[in-house]
Structures are given as C-alpha cells and as structure tokens.
Motif scaffolding. Structure first.
Motif, mmCIF file in Angstrom:
data_model
loop_
_atom_site.group_PDB
_atom_site.id
_atom_site.type_symbol
_atom_site.label_atom_id
_atom_site.label_comp_id
_atom_site.label_asym_id
_atom_site.label_seq_id
_atom_site.Cartn_x
_atom_site.Cartn_y
_atom_site.Cartn_z
ATOM 1 N N GLN A 1 49.310 35.173 26.460
ATOM 2 C CA GLN A 1 50.207 35.239 27.610
ATOM 3 C C GLN A 1 49.983 34.066 28.551
ATOM 4 O O GLN A 1 50.942 33.500 29.100
ATOM 5 N N LYS A 2 48.721 33.679 28.742
ATOM 6 C CA LYS A 2 48.429 32.542 29.610
ATOM 7 C C LYS A 2 48.972 31.250 29.013
ATOM 8 O O LYS A 2 49.481 30.386 29.740
ATOM 9 N N ASP A 3 48.849 31.107 27.690
ATOM 10 C CA ASP A 3 49.403 29.922 27.037
ATOM 11 C C ASP A 3 50.911 29.838 27.231
ATOM 12 O O ASP A 3 51.462 28.773 27.529
ATOM 13 N N GLU A 4 51.581 30.963 27.045
ATOM 14 C CA GLU A 4 53.033 30.980 27.218
ATOM 15 C C GLU A 4 53.413 30.650 28.653
ATOM 16 O O GLU A 4 54.407 29.948 28.911
ATOM 17 N N LEU A 5 52.631 31.157 29.604
ATOM 18 C CA LEU A 5 52.903 30.875 31.011
ATOM 19 C C LEU A 5 52.736 29.384 31.299
ATOM 20 O O LEU A 5 53.567 28.771 31.988
ATOM 21 N N MET A 6 51.677 28.776 30.771
ATOM 22 C CA MET A 6 51.460 27.353 30.992
ATOM 23 C C MET A 6 52.562 26.520 30.348
ATOM 24 O O MET A 6 53.026 25.526 30.928
ATOM 25 N N ARG A 7 52.997 26.913 29.152
ATOM 26 C CA ARG A 7 54.097 26.183 28.511
ATOM 27 C C ARG A 7 55.360 26.273 29.353
ATOM 28 O O ARG A 7 56.104 25.290 29.490
ATOM 29 N N GLU A 8 55.618 27.432 29.905
ATOM 30 C CA GLU A 8 56.806 27.602 30.739
ATOM 31 C C GLU A 8 56.711 26.750 32.000
ATOM 32 O O GLU A 8 57.703 26.145 32.438
ATOM 33 N N ILE A 9 55.511 26.690 32.589
ATOM 34 C CA ILE A 9 55.317 25.856 33.781
ATOM 35 C C ILE A 9 55.558 24.383 33.448
ATOM 36 O O ILE A 9 56.275 23.680 34.179
ATOM 37 N N HIS A 10 54.959 23.909 32.357
ATOM 38 C CA HIS A 10 55.163 22.512 31.948
ATOM 39 C C HIS A 10 56.643 22.232 31.693
ATOM 40 O O HIS A 10 57.160 21.166 32.054
ATOM 41 N N HIS A 11 57.324 23.208 31.066
ATOM 42 C CA HIS A 11 58.745 23.038 30.770
ATOM 43 C C HIS A 11 59.553 22.912 32.056
ATOM 44 O O HIS A 11 60.431 22.043 32.177
ATOM 45 N N LEU B 1 56.562 10.462 33.282
ATOM 46 C CA LEU B 1 55.877 11.691 33.687
ATOM 47 C C LEU B 1 56.526 12.917 33.042
ATOM 48 O O LEU B 1 55.833 13.841 32.593
ATOM 49 N N ALA B 2 57.841 12.926 32.976
ATOM 50 C CA ALA B 2 58.538 14.049 32.337
ATOM 51 C C ALA B 2 58.168 14.141 30.863
ATOM 52 O O ALA B 2 58.003 15.245 30.312
ATOM 53 N N LEU B 3 58.005 12.997 30.223
ATOM 54 C CA LEU B 3 57.650 12.994 28.804
ATOM 55 C C LEU B 3 56.252 13.563 28.574
ATOM 56 O O LEU B 3 56.001 14.215 27.554
ATOM 57 N N ILE B 4 55.349 13.342 29.523
ATOM 58 C CA ILE B 4 54.002 13.920 29.414
ATOM 59 C C ILE B 4 54.075 15.439 29.391
ATOM 60 O O ILE B 4 53.462 16.100 28.549
ATOM 61 N N TYR B 5 54.835 16.016 30.314
ATOM 62 C CA TYR B 5 54.933 17.473 30.376
ATOM 63 C C TYR B 5 55.640 18.036 29.147
ATOM 64 O O TYR B 5 55.279 19.114 28.662
ATOM 65 N N ARG B 6 56.602 17.296 28.616
ATOM 66 C CA ARG B 6 57.260 17.771 27.395
ATOM 67 C C ARG B 6 56.286 17.759 26.226
ATOM 68 O O ARG B 6 56.265 18.683 25.404
#
Length: 230
Positions: free
Chosen positions: A17-27, A66-71
């Motif tokens: 769940q934490k991984d999914e949350l972090m992915r959503e934040i990065h997205h 910077l956007a590419l880093i988060y992607r």
C-alpha cells in the motif's frame, strides 16, 4: 506459527500500500510539472522579445527534466532509484525533438555505462545535461545542425558525464559567465564534483560533469548494447 504468518502477510500488504501511495504521489507531481510546463509554453508563444522567449524555453526544459525523473520513479521497479541509461536516452530525445520544429537536423550518439542512481543525485545530473544540450542547440546547431554526443563513464571512484557538439561556437561562449554556466557549476557542486567546458577536436564545445561515483549503486553491465542514435 499462524500469528507469525498473519503478521508477515499484514506487513507485506502494508508495504504494498505504501508503494502504491508513493507511485501515486510521484505520478501527481509529474502531472503538476507538466501542467506548469504547458502554462509556460502558452506564455512563451505570447512573447515577442527573443531573449524573453529563450529564457522561458530554458525554464520549460528544466521542468521537463524534473518531470521525467518523477515519471521514471513511478514507472520503474524501484521507487528510490532510477536506471540512468534509459533516463538519459529519453531526456536527450525529448530535448532534441523539441527543437525539430525549428528546422534543426541534430543527430545524437549516446554511450552510457550502467548505473542505478537515487533522485537526489539524478536531479542535478539531469539539469546539468539540460544546460549543456540547450547551450549546444543555441550556439552550435542554430545555423546548420550537427551531431551531439553524450557519454557517461564510470571510472572507479569517479563518474563522468560528457556532452559534446561539433558546431561552430565562438570563444565568447566558452568565456561566458551567464545563467547556464552558473547553473552548471552549481549542479556540479551539489554532486560534490566539478564542471568543465572546453573546445574539442571537432571544433565544438565539450561540457563535462565529474563527480564521485555512488559506491553502493553501481550495477553490472547488461548484455544489450549501450549505444543509441536518433
């Protein structure tokens, strides 16, 4: 035993769940940066002063990096580290393709040693690359295009990012102390490294970023090739 198994399952679910949350934040961060870039693009089109348009374009390029880093973070297998080779390939392609509409015919040659790097180091490295590539587009390729070479090499305790062009850049560009040169020096310092700018044998300019190799994040070479051309 049942209690231990149940606890392990609960911990794995919590981590997932934490991984999914972090992915959503990065997205979401990536999406917000893209919105900002689009707004700047609209503002740039409304400007008539060439210097102002150029400054706005440079800012958009930095935001794109910077956007590419988060992607790369939310799409990759590891939320804390990014494979440098595909990242640099995509960043270079985006920067070069963004100038194709201006009639520039620029060929790229990339050679990147395998390295997995954390976002704190990737950000200044990526922004250094943005400054070096956009400088080449402005000064070396503005008249006739050319070839851009990007090499990233790991040499033991030091790593080196080298970006070269074969254009016709005058000496004033090498001696310039403008915003781009200042930023490149600042990004190098963030990595506890150094930046160099020099004339190369092809008559163009080579920008180098030399910094300590992240010791715990080196990876072994993969069988696939590490050259790309566009």
């Amino acid at each position: 035993a049942d209690a231990i198994v149940g606890r392990d399952v609960s911990l794995r679910d919590s981590l997932a769940q934490k991984d999914e949350l972090m992915r959503e934040i990065h997205h979401r961060v990536k999406n917000n940066l893209q919105v900002i870039s689009s707004l700047l693009n609209m503002q740039q089109r409304a400007l008539t002063d060439p210097a102002a348009r150029s400054a706005m374009s440079d800012t958009r390029q930095r935001i794109t990096a910077l956007a590419l880093i988060y992607r790369a973070l939310y799409q990759g297998p590891d939320l804390k580290r990014v494979d440098l080779r595909p990242f640099l390939e995509e960043l270079t392609a985006q920067l070069i393709n963004g100038e194709l509409s201006h009639g520039l015919a620029v060929r790229t040659e990339l050679k990147v040693d395998p390295l997995v790097i954390d976002p704190d180091r990737l950000a200044p490295l990526a922004l250094f690359a943005v400054e070096a590539i956009t400088n080449a587009q402005k000064h070396a390729f503005a008249a006739r295009g050319g070839t851009l070479k990007l090499n990233f090499t790991v040499r033991g305790e030091e790593a080196e990012l080298e970006i070269s062009d074969d254009g016709e850049t005058d000496e004033s560009a090498l001696a310039s102390s403008g915003v781009g040169r200042t930023l490149m020096t600042a990004f190098a310092r963030q990595l506890r490294g150094r930046a160099e700018l020099s004339r190369n044998p092809e008559g163009g300019v080579t920008a180098r970023l030399i910094f300590p190799t992240p010791a715990m994040e080196r990876v072994l070479p993969t069988p696939r090739g590490n050259r790309a051309a566009a």
